[in-house]
Design an enzyme around this catalytic site. Structure first.
Site, PDB file in Angstrom:
ATOM      1  N   CYS A  62       5.586   6.001   4.458  1.00 23.96           N
ATOM      2  CA  CYS A  62       4.978   5.404   4.632  1.00 23.96           C
ATOM      3  C   CYS A  62       3.906   5.872   2.885  1.00 23.96           C
ATOM      4  CB  CYS A  62       3.766   5.081   5.468  1.00 23.96           C
ATOM      5  SG  CYS A  62       4.705   4.023   6.352  1.00 23.96           S
ATOM      6  N   HIS A  89       0.553  -1.511  -0.096  1.00 27.21           N
ATOM      7  CA  HIS A  89       0.085  -0.139   0.068  1.00 27.21           C
ATOM      8  C   HIS A  89       0.645   1.171  -0.035  1.00 27.21           C
ATOM      9  CE1 HIS A  89      -0.005   0.690   4.368  1.00 27.21           C
ATOM     10  NE2 HIS A  89       0.878   0.285   4.343  1.00 27.21           N
ATOM     11  N   HIS A 117       4.826   0.503  -0.274  1.00 31.28           N
ATOM     12  CA  HIS A 117       5.595  -0.519   0.613  1.00 31.28           C
ATOM     13  C   HIS A 117       4.762  -1.488   1.261  1.00 31.28           C
ATOM     14  CE1 HIS A 117       3.657   2.145   3.056  1.00 31.28           C
ATOM     15  NE2 HIS A 117       3.861   0.905   4.348  1.00 31.28           N
ATOM     16  N   GLU A 166       0.178  -4.909  11.404  1.00 32.68           N
ATOM     17  CA  GLU A 166       1.592  -4.742  10.332  1.00 32.68           C
ATOM     18  C   GLU A 166       2.262  -4.222  10.520  1.00 32.68           C
ATOM     19  OE1 GLU A 166      -0.081  -1.196   8.869  1.00 32.68           O
ATOM     20  OE2 GLU A 166       1.737  -0.108   8.879  1.00 32.68           O
ATOM     21  N   HIS A 211       3.544  -5.281   3.754  1.00 31.77           N
ATOM     22  CA  HIS A 211       3.253  -6.046   5.178  1.00 31.77           C
ATOM     23  C   HIS A 211       2.959  -7.100   5.272  1.00 31.77           C
ATOM     24  CE1 HIS A 211       3.994  -1.724   7.044  1.00 31.77           C
ATOM     25  NE2 HIS A 211       2.817  -0.950   6.249  1.00 31.77           N
ATOM     26  N   HIS A 222      -1.126 -10.189  -1.489  1.00 26.86           N
ATOM     27  CA  HIS A 222      -0.025 -10.630  -2.586  1.00 26.86           C
ATOM     28  C   HIS A 222      -0.894  -9.301  -3.977  1.00 26.86           C
ATOM     29  CE1 HIS A 222       2.378 -13.494  -1.044  1.00 26.86           C
ATOM     30  NE2 HIS A 222       3.572 -12.469  -1.984  1.00 26.86           N
TER      31      HIS A 222
END
Length: 150
Positions: A25, A16, A29, A136, A31, A75
């Site tokens: 952020c 995201h 990137h 996260e 998680h 994904h």
């Protein structure tokens, strides 16, 4: 009969970017999310029922969460539909990537709200969603509790 809470945990990988954010952020990137889903209900007391003694079959809960959350978000890359990243989102889609456009900033807080609604809509009427925990990172998570949202 006593109310019992049961929890099932799930894992998925999602990318995201946070539109307008003033830190790292803002960049795309990902998680390794961990989602804990806790429901509450009364164990089935009918001994002729194949689910006798269960609040809900863990397999049934797994099916709901996989179909509503894991299979969709795993994904994938999630963007706010109003983001300037929309060109990037469209380019990724055109190249065959799985992109999800949502009507919220894709923070853990907002994602857990979205997930709660999706799961609540699929649960049998005798079962209530008690809480969600969306982790996260190893040290950061958001939680949703029905008690806080009733």
């Amino acid at each position: 009969m006593a109310k019992i809470r049961i929890t099932k945990q799930f894992s998925f990988e999602t990318g995201h970017a946070l539109y307008g954010y003033d830190g790292k952020c803002k960049n795309v990137h990902g998680h390794s999310y961990k989602l804990s889903v806790t429901v509450i209900g009364t164990p089935i007391s009918d001994s002729s029922n194949v689910k006798f003694g269960m609040v809900i079959d863990f397999g049934d809960l797994k099916k709901i969460v996989k179909e509503e959350i894991v299979d969709l978000f795993d994904h994938a890359t999630v963007f706010n539909q109003n983001t300037p990243h929309i060109e990037l989102a469209n380019e990724l889609k055109n190249r065959g990537h799985h992109v999800i456009l949502v009507n919220y900033q894709p923070t853990s807080e907002n994602m857990v709200i979205d997930f709660a609604e999706k799961i609540k809509n699929r649960l049998p009427s005798s079962i209530k969603l008690h809480s969600l925990k969306l982790q996260e990172t190893e040290t950061s998570f958001a939680e949703w509790f029905a008690f806080d949202n009733s």
